[in-house]
Each structure stands twice: as structure tokens, then as C-alpha cells.
Design a protein around this motif. Structure first.
Motif: not given
Length: 252
Positions: A10-14, A188-199
Motif C-alpha cells: 500500500g505504500r510507495r517506498g515500502g 526477519k529483518h532489522r528495522p528498515i527506513d520506509t519513511g517513518w524514521t527520524s534523522e
């Protein structure tokens, strides 16, 4: 051509969108399920909405057939309907890729009962019903199931608990459905930046990694493509870590 149902696109970049693009490159026709109200929640990151404008159109331009299926997986009748509609649009399914997830940050003391129940319904119950419906329609040659999970636990209790249950369910299906020709694996993967993380969070997580970079949505699709390919046909019942941890573990 082989047919696959991708659940949770459902999300671009996901991650799911990248998996869809990779499978299209490999010649797969695709059914894409999504649920717009979930993807449009604040903090989900990336562009959301019906995948026709930004994903399905591009896949069709490569000559792929694409079915788009809105699906509220909290409704117990919906998983079987998604599989049924996918088969009507594409023909028998050869693969089921599970990337859907209910995920709301909360911990031991502040998780609401209705939130926990919704996590269970979507992450575990819907997974069971999707797998069962997929197995019942399998073509003679069998098929493959791949589920994507993460490992964030602290402050994300209902997600982690139900994703652990999802893993057990998928891996059990590798044994229970083996005679039907089903292969089933979990990535199972580590957290992935799909637009939700901060700098600041990106910088912190990047510093922890031996590769010197944060995980991206491009890290997982190649592993999915391997598992669904002829080269991966002997891999089943495995929990595979997509991680740069030197000991192969995923941290909380």
C-alpha cells in the motif's frame, strides 16, 4: 506465467512495493492487496493509496497482469475472499507473499485491549486464513509462501508478540502442508527506513551496523525472489535473518 498474491502492498517506498517490482522483473503476474485506511495513518511514512497510479501501472507497462484488491484483514471473511478474487483475476496462485502488519507502538502498561485484539486478528488470524485458502487452491505443482517480519519489541509489544506467532504459524505450514507441495519460509529483518524514521534515529541505527548504513526497502526483495525461484526450491521451513549483524541476530 506464475502468479503471486502479495498481501499488504500500500505504500510507495515500502518493502512490499519493492518486492512486487522485483517479482515483475522475474516474470510474475501479481495480485496486490492493500488497505488504505491503515496506510494513511499518521506516521506510516511513504505515499499511500490505491496502488494503480504508482505501482500497478508500472508493472503493467512491463507486460505483467496486475489485480488490485482492497482488503480489511481484520474481517475474518476477507482473507479467503482475497485469495478467491486473485484466482478469478489471474488463475491459480503459485506464491503467497505476506508483508501485511498491524503495528501500533505501545508497551506492557499502555497497550489497549482492542489494539491487542486487532494485532492478533491481522497478524496471526488473517495469516492462518490466507495460508489455508492459498493451500486449498494450489495448482498441481505446489507453491511457496514467504512471510516478512521484524524484530522490534521494546515499546512495540503487540506487534512483536503477534509477529512471533506469525512466524510459528508459517513455519508449521512448511511441515503440515509439505505433502501438498508447499514450501514456506520467514524472512526477519532489522528495522528498515520506509519513511517513518527520524534523522537522529537513522544516525543511531547506522552507527550500530557493520555495513555502516541503515536498512533500506531494497535489502529484502532479492531474498524473496530467491525463495520463489527454481534456485530456492530446496529451501523450506527456515527463519532467515536479513541482517548485517555479524552473529546473524536481530536486536530488539
Amino acid at each position: 506465467m506464475p502468479n503471486a498474491l502479495l498481501v499488504g502492498v500500500g505504500r510507495r517506498g515500502g518493502v512490499a512495493a519493492e518486492i512486487a517490482a522485483g517479482l515483475a522483473t522475474d516474470g510474475w503476474d501479481l495480485a496486490l492487496s492493500y488497505w488504505q485506511p491503515h496506510d494513511q495513518r499518521p506516521g506510516r511514512g511513504g505515499r499511500s493509496g490505491q496502488p494503480s497510479g504508482w505501482l500497478a501501472g508500472g508493472l503493467r507497462s512491463r507486460g505483467r497482469r496486475v489485480a488490485q484488491l482492497p482488503a480489511d484483514l481484520e474481517d475474518p471473511a476477507v482473507p479467503a475472499q482475497v485469495v478467491e478474487h486473485s484466482v478469478k483475476r489471474l488463475g491459480p496462485l503459485d506464491a503467497l507473499v505476506l508483508t501485511h502488519a498491524e503495528s501500533v507502538d505501545s508497551g506492557i502498561l499502555d497497550t489497549a485491549v482492542d489494539s491487542f485484539d486487532r494485532h492478533y486478528a491481522i497478524n496471526i488470524r488473517a495469516t492462518w486464513l490466507l495460508i489455508a485458502a492459498f493451500a486449498r487452491q494450489l495448482p498441481a505443482g505446489g507453491g511457496s509462501i514467504v512471510a516478512i517480519t521484524g524484530d522490534t519489541a521494546v515499546g512495540n509489544l503487540p506487534y512483536r508478540v503477534t509477529k512471533d506467532g506469525l512466524e510459528r504459524l508459517v513455519l508449521a505450514s512448511a511441515s503440515e502442508l509439505r505433502e501438498a507441495g508447499v514450501r514456506a519460509n520467514v524472512i526477519k529483518h532489522r528495522p528498515i527506513d520506509t519513511g517513518w524514521t527520524s534523522e537522529s534515529l537513522n544516525a543511531c541505527r547506522t552507527a550500530e551496523r557493520t555495513s555502516g548504513r541503515h536498512g533500506t526497502p531494497n535489502d529484502t526483495p532479492n531474498l524473496v525472489r530467491l525463495l520463489l525461484s527454481a534456485q530456492g526450491k530446496r529451501i523450506t521451513g527456515q527463519l532467515l535473518y536479513s541482517s548485517d549483524d555479524p552473529e546473524g541476530r536481530v536486536s530488539a
